[in-house]
Design an enzyme around this catalytic site. Structure first.
Site, mmCIF file in Angstrom:
data_model
loop_
_atom_site.group_PDB
_atom_site.id
_atom_site.type_symbol
_atom_site.label_atom_id
_atom_site.label_comp_id
_atom_site.label_asym_id
_atom_site.label_seq_id
_atom_site.Cartn_x
_atom_site.Cartn_y
_atom_site.Cartn_z
ATOM 1 C CG HIS A 124 13.723 92.468 105.654
ATOM 2 N ND1 HIS A 124 13.549 91.115 106.507
ATOM 3 C CD2 HIS A 124 12.486 92.980 104.981
ATOM 4 C CE1 HIS A 124 11.932 91.001 105.480
ATOM 5 N NE2 HIS A 124 12.003 92.164 105.240
ATOM 6 C CE LYS A 174 5.854 90.907 118.011
ATOM 7 N NZ LYS A 174 6.735 92.028 118.918
#
Lengths: 187, 292
Positions: free
Chosen positions: A36, A100
């Protein structure tokens, strides 16, 4: 149970609602912290991410008899990607992010704009989820270390819950609000 | 130290792949508490299947095989240096076999050492004790739950928490609210009241060595442990933060003395994948008992 099957067309994604339980089948790319940061800083992705799914996952993958075998493949905490995710969803037209713990307002906004959802996998369920990986198609950016690399997985009936949809709804925001209200009764 | 490497390798394998019975019991019971057809029930069903599957496949329950924390109580004359050397070999071997993920990263270069060895990994806490046997325990604690751990310094104005057990309660419940689903709930809390910033966190992790169904010998802490679980479950955060009946499976609280100037509440959050195991070695190095 909703079947979400590749290709991940925008209308299919926009039809999903917060709280929907899905079984996902198709291609997913793993990507976590290093990936990322790399993409956010302008790094060129080694795979075509257009209309694809990013999975926040640092799998255990071992080579057995010259073939990659996934030993464990559950989700990692997504909140760490919040500074980057919205931008990456918009830049590459990502259709779903699996992880999550949920994500924040910037990601939610990008989901709405682009037509993307957040699919919450079951944290810690590495074996159930590894069983859903039917193929390892390849690995790139391995220099980030095995858990941080981009793994291309084909999955079948991968279980997840839509906790952020493309209409601005977030189960995480709702539960947080509710639990804070409850706490007021308790202290 | 005979057979120690093989024994430690088995300890790592078991810890990574098999949840102890006392933990499975509370998870199984919690799974029945969620509403039919809810997101929470869906999560609990996947969790229970995962527990069975990991054991059957002898594979890591969770891919984040976590910080490797050894707690060793050893008799006088026990060779700690030899133990540490063998433990490191066993950890590297366990990594090569896939019991552990490559999980140790150089904080300056970002490079993964590839074998879980490096400064601070594995962490081995030695204590000497009377007797002839060694008590060796291992906790594997994932990063997701470690990240939602918290340390409060009381009094805390934001929480209106004073230096008493009611203040401690407010701090713990705030940590649960802040964690939401991010620590892979339903979770188990290890808490330390007092100590300094370092010993407080260590003692909070040592609380996680206790059995789920034990009773705190200190009545005020025992009452607080029960209250925290009941109160946290009223918050409705639920498994994975999906909303639901079970937010916490347990809470274990210990206390250390503190300085007059300090009052820390240190909270270690353990995910449902509560991996801990241990054994007793007799003086010839044979495993005579598994502890969980």
């Amino acid at each position: 149970m909703i079947q979400l099957i590749e290709p991940y067309a925008e209308d299919k994604i926009r039809a999903l609602k917060m709280g929907d339980m899905v079984h996902l089948s198709g291609l997913v790319y793993t990507g976590r912290d290093a990936v990322h940061k790399f993409l956010h800083e302008g790094g060129k992705p080694p795979v075509d991410l257009q209309n694809q799914i990013i999975y926040h996952c640092g799998p255990v993958v071992i080579k057995e008899k010259g073939k990659w075998v996934v030993k464990a493949a559950g989700p990692t905490t997504s909140a760490r990607e919040e500074p980057y995710q919205g931008h990456i969803i918009e830049k590459f037209t990502i259709r779903a992010v699996i992880g999550k713990g949920g994500m924040g307002p910037r990601t939610l906004e990008a989901c709405k704009k682009v037509g993307c959802v957040y699919l919450h996998a079951i944290g810690g369920a590495a074996q159930v989820l590894a069983e859903c990986v039917t193929d390892v198609l390849g690995v790139s950016l391995e220099e980030f270390g095995s858990p941080e690399a981009i793994w291309a997985f084909r999955v079948k009936n991968f279980p997840a819950v839509v906790t952020m949809d493309a209409h601005g709804n977030s189960l995480h925001a709702a539960v947080l609000e509710q639990s804070k209200e409850q706490l007021k009764q308790l202290v | 130290m005979r057979n120690l490497k093989a024994n430690l390798l088995e300890l790592v394998r078991r810890t990574s792949a098999e949840l102890p019975d006392d933990v499975v019991t509370v998870i199984t019971s919690a799974a029945t508490q969620e509403q039919e057809g809810s997101n929470a029930q869906y999560a609990m069903n996947i969790i229970t299947s995962n527990i069975d599957m990991a054991k059957l496949k002898s594979a890591p329950l969770c891919q984040d095989t976590g910080s490797i924390l050894f707690f060793v109580k050893a008799p006088k004359g026990f060779d700690q240096l030899a133990f540490e050397k063998v433990a490191r070999e066993a950890v590297a071997e366990a990594t090569a076999r896939g019991y552990l993920r490559q999980n140790s990263v150089d904080s300056l270069t970002g490079k993964n050492t590839g074998n879980n060895l490096g400064p601070g990994s594995p962490a081995i806490h030695f204590h000497q004790h009377r007797g002839t046997r060694a008590d060796v325990r291992l906790i594997l604690k994932g990063g997701g739950c470690e990240n939602v751990g918290a340390q409060y310094s009381l009094p805390d104005v934001r929480l209106n928490a004073n230096r008493d057990l009611d203040g401690v309660r407010k701090a713990i419940l705030d940590a649960v609210i802040q964690a939401q689903g991010k620590g892979c709930g339903p979770g188990i809390l290890g808490v330390c009241i007092g100590g300094d910033r370092a010993t407080g966190y260590l003692h909070s992790k040592e609380q996680l060595l206790r059995m789920m169904d034990d009773v705190n010998p200190e009545p005020s802490l025992s009452a607080l442990e029960k209250d925290i679980v009941i109160s946290a479950n009223k918050l409705g955060i639920g498994p994975m933060g999906f909303g639901g009946a079970t937010t916490l499976l347990g809470c274990k609280i210990g206390a250390l003395n503190r300085l007059p100037a300090s009052y820390f509440v240190s909270i270690s959050y353990m995910c449902w994948a509560y991996r801990r195991q241990g054994f007793i070695l007799n003086d010839s190095g044979k495993i005579v008992e598994w502890l969980y």
